[in-house]
Enzyme design. Structure first.
Site, PDB file in Angstrom:
ATOM      1  N   ARG A 153       5.380  -6.106   2.410  1.00  0.00           N
ATOM      2  CA  ARG A 153       4.663  -5.864   3.660  1.00  0.00           C
ATOM      3  C   ARG A 153       5.552  -6.286   4.832  1.00  0.00           C
ATOM      4  NH1 ARG A 153       2.143  -8.856  -0.122  1.00  0.00           N
ATOM      5  NH2 ARG A 153       0.033  -8.376  -0.855  1.00  0.00           N
ATOM      6  N   HIS A 194      -9.770   0.202   2.794  1.00  0.00           N
ATOM      7  CA  HIS A 194     -10.622  -0.994   2.846  1.00  0.00           C
ATOM      8  C   HIS A 194     -11.979  -0.689   3.465  1.00  0.00           C
ATOM      9  CE1 HIS A 194      -7.953  -3.853   1.058  1.00  0.00           C
ATOM     10  NE2 HIS A 194      -6.960  -3.389   1.788  1.00  0.00           N
ATOM     11  N   SER A 223      -1.851  -1.259  -2.979  1.00  0.00           N
ATOM     12  CA  SER A 223      -3.016  -1.235  -3.872  1.00  0.00           C
ATOM     13  C   SER A 223      -3.815   0.061  -3.748  1.00  0.00           C
ATOM     14  CB  SER A 223      -3.937  -2.425  -3.569  1.00  0.00           C
ATOM     15  OG  SER A 223      -3.215  -3.631  -3.620  1.00  0.00           O
TER      16      SER A 223
HETATM   17  C1  LIG Z   1       1.538  -4.980  -2.356  1.00  0.00           C
HETATM   18  C2  LIG Z   1       0.899  -4.311  -1.181  1.00  0.00           C
HETATM   19  C3  LIG Z   1      -0.428  -3.918  -1.253  1.00  0.00           C
HETATM   20  C4  LIG Z   1      -1.029  -3.299  -0.146  1.00  0.00           C
HETATM   21  N1  LIG Z   1      -2.292  -2.820  -0.288  1.00  0.00           N
HETATM   22  C5  LIG Z   1      -2.855  -2.122   0.732  1.00  0.00           C
HETATM   23  C6  LIG Z   1      -4.123  -1.543   0.563  1.00  0.00           C
HETATM   24  O1  LIG Z   1      -4.703  -1.561  -0.524  1.00  0.00           O
HETATM   25  N2  LIG Z   1      -4.694  -0.934   1.626  1.00  0.00           N
HETATM   26  C7  LIG Z   1      -4.084  -0.878   2.842  1.00  0.00           C
HETATM   27  O2  LIG Z   1      -4.684  -0.373   3.775  1.00  0.00           O
HETATM   28  N3  LIG Z   1      -2.833  -1.359   3.010  1.00  0.00           N
HETATM   29  C8  LIG Z   1      -2.195  -1.966   1.974  1.00  0.00           C
HETATM   30  N4  LIG Z   1      -0.931  -2.440   2.112  1.00  0.00           N
HETATM   31  C9  LIG Z   1      -0.228  -2.229   3.371  1.00  0.00           C
HETATM   32  C10 LIG Z   1       0.356  -0.815   3.478  1.00  0.00           C
HETATM   33  O3  LIG Z   1       1.053  -0.479   2.318  1.00  0.00           O
HETATM   34  C11 LIG Z   1       1.274  -0.754   4.698  1.00  0.00           C
HETATM   35  O4  LIG Z   1       0.590  -1.225   5.819  1.00  0.00           O
HETATM   36  C12 LIG Z   1       1.767   0.662   4.989  1.00  0.00           C
HETATM   37  O5  LIG Z   1       2.260   1.275   3.823  1.00  0.00           O
HETATM   38  C13 LIG Z   1       2.836   0.627   6.059  1.00  0.00           C
HETATM   39  O6  LIG Z   1       3.283   1.946   6.277  1.00  0.00           O
HETATM   40  P1  LIG Z   1       4.499   2.248   7.239  1.00  0.00           P
HETATM   41  O7  LIG Z   1       4.534   3.724   7.403  1.00  0.00           O
HETATM   42  O8  LIG Z   1       4.400   1.398   8.444  1.00  0.00           O
HETATM   43  O9  LIG Z   1       5.787   1.702   6.476  1.00  0.00           O
HETATM   44  P2  LIG Z   1       6.653   2.321   5.285  1.00  0.00           P
HETATM   45  O10 LIG Z   1       5.830   2.972   4.255  1.00  0.00           O
HETATM   46  O11 LIG Z   1       7.572   1.244   4.835  1.00  0.00           O
HETATM   47  O12 LIG Z   1       7.486   3.459   5.997  1.00  0.00           O
HETATM   48  C14 LIG Z   1       8.608   3.200   6.788  1.00  0.00           C
HETATM   49  C15 LIG Z   1       9.647   4.249   6.484  1.00  0.00           C
HETATM   50  O13 LIG Z   1      10.732   4.080   7.367  1.00  0.00           O
HETATM   51  C16 LIG Z   1      11.920   4.403   6.700  1.00  0.00           C
HETATM   52  N5  LIG Z   1      13.034   3.753   7.401  1.00  0.00           N
HETATM   53  C17 LIG Z   1      13.289   2.436   7.504  1.00  0.00           C
HETATM   54  N6  LIG Z   1      14.398   2.226   8.237  1.00  0.00           N
HETATM   55  C18 LIG Z   1      14.836   3.459   8.618  1.00  0.00           C
HETATM   56  C19 LIG Z   1      15.946   3.925   9.372  1.00  0.00           C
HETATM   57  N7  LIG Z   1      16.836   3.095   9.936  1.00  0.00           N
HETATM   58  N8  LIG Z   1      16.109   5.259   9.516  1.00  0.00           N
HETATM   59  C20 LIG Z   1      15.231   6.138   8.975  1.00  0.00           C
HETATM   60  N9  LIG Z   1      14.163   5.741   8.240  1.00  0.00           N
HETATM   61  C21 LIG Z   1      13.979   4.426   8.076  1.00  0.00           C
HETATM   62  C22 LIG Z   1      11.697   3.879   5.299  1.00  0.00           C
HETATM   63  O14 LIG Z   1      12.523   4.550   4.362  1.00  0.00           O
HETATM   64  C23 LIG Z   1      10.224   4.149   5.083  1.00  0.00           C
HETATM   65  O15 LIG Z   1       9.979   5.344   4.385  1.00  0.00           O
HETATM   66  C24 LIG Z   1      -0.295  -3.080   1.043  1.00  0.00           C
HETATM   67  C25 LIG Z   1       1.041  -3.464   1.103  1.00  0.00           C
HETATM   68  C26 LIG Z   1       1.644  -4.053  -0.006  1.00  0.00           C
HETATM   69  C27 LIG Z   1       3.088  -4.394   0.050  1.00  0.00           C
END
Ligand SMILES: Cc1cc2nc3c(=O)[nH]c(=O)nc-3n(C[C@H](O)[C@H](O)[C@H](O)COP(=O)(O)OP(=O)(O)OC[C@H]3O[C@@H](n4cnc5c(N)ncnc54)[C@H](O)[C@@H]3O)c2cc1C
Length: 486
Positions: free
Chosen positions: A314, A51, A47
């Site tokens: 998520r 927050h 989104s």
């Molecule tokens: C619908 C929705 C709405 C949301 N709204 C909000 C909001 O408004 N505000 C907020 O604060 N949070 C929000 N969130 C939560 C937020 O989006 C997540 O907490 C955050 O994006 C997580 O980031 P990350 O870097 O942990 O994961 P990701 O963005 O998933 O990054 C992980 C990365 O790891 C890579 N990867 C996976 N496996 C491997 C592998 N084996 N080798 C190499 N690379 C790999 C993937 O390709 C990916 O790019 C929302 C989530 C959703 C789904």
């Protein structure tokens, strides 16, 4: 073979923020992602809300990091130049039971030190946000809530990290982990490469639990919780000016009205457990659910105004909380279970991970050459006529319009490619080409040709996003030409 100090797996917002934080030190760092560009996992499909700070229970890590995370975004946006504006939010109540929720939320916010909270009565709500339902009879206003373009935050964090010496490796899924020197280092098989590092941070989002298993590092098991989002036509710009939340449910903060940074209204998300973590389909049932809930908040918002829709998943741990820092295996760190507010908290998650790396013995001296600032990209349509004229005089590519809906020029698309765009979505998220009403109907082929010309990617190899999202196939009749079937 080079042995990096730190390998960060995952270029989502968490890995990107960490890589950028580490790029301020002398440590040698490699950032690895399975996909073609940064942020293409959960981080682009959310989104986009920073927050306000009062939602989460401070007894949980995700609740405790929400407010400090919120505070980090002004400085980041100023340095990296990405879109961020504190537009404020309203959580609305329709009856006494919901009013009690607002009381609790307000008390929690005050205890956490979130400033500026106000209660608005029905008359004030109607005056400030006339499109909201007249059945709203109380609201909690929080001015600290903001919106970002989340993909832009990811790109700029990574671009700045790379300019400061981080190596970014894309299209490189990590599929195997070897323990070296009795646990003093790791070798990762990442696509075609073997990468060695003394420390690894697993920020691989939904798939991080499998990597922890490969490393023998314990950690949470992750489930997917899907959220569908619906973008509405730009003609509704300004109809609702603040983020609008219902009182929260158990699994999420509810279905919201989100005025995005660019002014387009977005509504969503849903929150449903899915067995397939890669299930980013949108569904008729999801749309019905979203609009039923949204109509209660603002009766004028209709499904017929949807111009685009997407879903994100998520990563949810069994205990519903973030798992950040050390694992059972020394030098193998994790940032897993990063569901909402993971975007908000990402800058402080990065700080915690840096502190844990230091606690585990990594020397992290500041790099005096670190430059935290990124030069801003050209935004031709937003420039005044004098600036536009100067741009065109300098470079006629800024006079060639490629995206007619969002008024994006060839010069801007070429610049985006120079700064790292390798896919159609990479161009779209950096420049807005293809994001307008026609959703790329006009400019897609031109963007593909520019990727071919400026990034050297043959037209049939141009992807919308990941390896499987091809747009054109090679001609099968052997005829000369662009090598594309029509
Ligand atoms: C619908 C929705 C709405 C949301 N709204 C909000 C909001 O408004 N505000 C907020 O604060 N949070 C929000 N969130 C939560 C937020 O989006 C997540 O907490 C955050 O994006 C997580 O980031 P990350 O870097 O942990 O994961 P990701 O963005 O998933 O990054 C992980 C990365 O790891 C890579 N990867 C996976 N496996 C491997 C592998 N084996 N080798 C190499 N690379 C790999 C993937 O390709 C990916 O790019 C929302 C989530 C959703 C789904």
């Amino acid at each position: 073979m080079k042995r990096y100090d730190v390998a960060v797996i995952g270029a989502g917002v968490v890995g990107a923020a960490l890589a950028r934080a580490l790029s301020a030190t002398r440590a040698s760092v490699v950032l690895i992602d399975a996909q073609s560009e940064a942020g293409f996992g959960t981080s682009k499909a959310n989104s986009g809300i920073v927050h306000a700070g009062h939602h989460g229970d401070p007894a949980t890590l995700k609740g405790a990091l929400e407010w400090p995370g919120n505070q980090a975004w002004d400085a980041l946006a100023a340095e990296l130049g990405f879109a961020f504006r504190r537009i404020g939010e309203l959580t609305v109540a329709f009856d006494d039971a919901e009013r009690a929720h607002l009381d609790a939320l307000e008390a929690r916010g005050r205890a956490k030190g979130v400033p500026g909270l106000e209660r608005w009565d029905a008359a004030r709500v109607r005056r400030e946000e006339p499109a909201l339902s007249h059945d709203v009879d109380d609201a909690l206003y929080a001015p600290t809530a903001g919106v970002v373009n989340p993909y832009e935050a990811c790109y700029t964090l990574v671009e700045n990290a790379v300019r400061n010496g981080v190596e970014a490796v894309f299209d490189a899924p990590v599929t195997d982990v070897e323990i070296l020197d009795g646990g003093a280092a790791f070798a990762l098989r990442a696509g075609a490469r073997r990468i060695e590092a003394r420390y690894v941070v697993n920020a691989a989002g939904l798939f991080g639990d499998a990597l922890n298993v490969l490393a023998g590092a314990g950690g949470p098991t992750l489930r997917g919780r899907k959220g569908e989002e619906y973008l509405l036509d730009k003609r509704l710009q300004g109809t609702v000016r603040r983020l609008v939340f219902p009182v929260p449910g158990r699994a999420s903060k509810g279905t919201l009205i989100i005025p995005t940074y660019d002014g387009t209204l977005m509504v969503g998300p849903t929150a449903h457990e899915v067995d397939d973590k890669e299930d980013v389909t949108t569904t008729a049932a999801g749309a019905e659910e979203v609009f039923a809930k949204v109509r209660r908040l603002a009766p004028g918002l209709q499904a017929s105004d949807v111009i685009a829709q997407f879903a994100g998943v998520r990563a949810v741990a069994e205990d519903d909380d973030f798992h950040v820092g050390a694992t059972d295996r020394p030098r193998w760190l994790q940032a897993l279970g990063i569901q909402s507010p993971g975007l908000t908290a990402a800058p402080v998650l990065a700080e915690r991970l840096v502190a844990e790396l230091a606690a585990q013995g990594l020397a992290l001296e500041p790099d005096p050459a670190f430059d935290p600032v990124l030069p801003p990209p050209v935004r031709f349509a937003a420039a005044d006529a004098v600036v536009q004229e100067a741009l065109v005089a300098r470079d006629p590519a800024y006079a060639r319009m490629v995206c007619r809906c969002e008024l994006v020029t060839e010069g801007e698309i070429r610049d985006a490619i120079r700064r790292g765009a390798r896919t159609l979505d990479g161009i779209k998220f950096r420049t807005r080409a293809g994001m307008g009403r026609c959703q790329g109907g006009f400019c897609t082929l031109r963007c593909m040709e520019l990727l071919e010309r400026d990034a050297g990617i043959p037209l049939p190899d141009v992807r919308k996003r990941g390896p499987a999202s091809w747009v054109a196939i090679p001609r099968v009749d052997g005829a000369p030409g662009k090598g594309v079937a029509s």
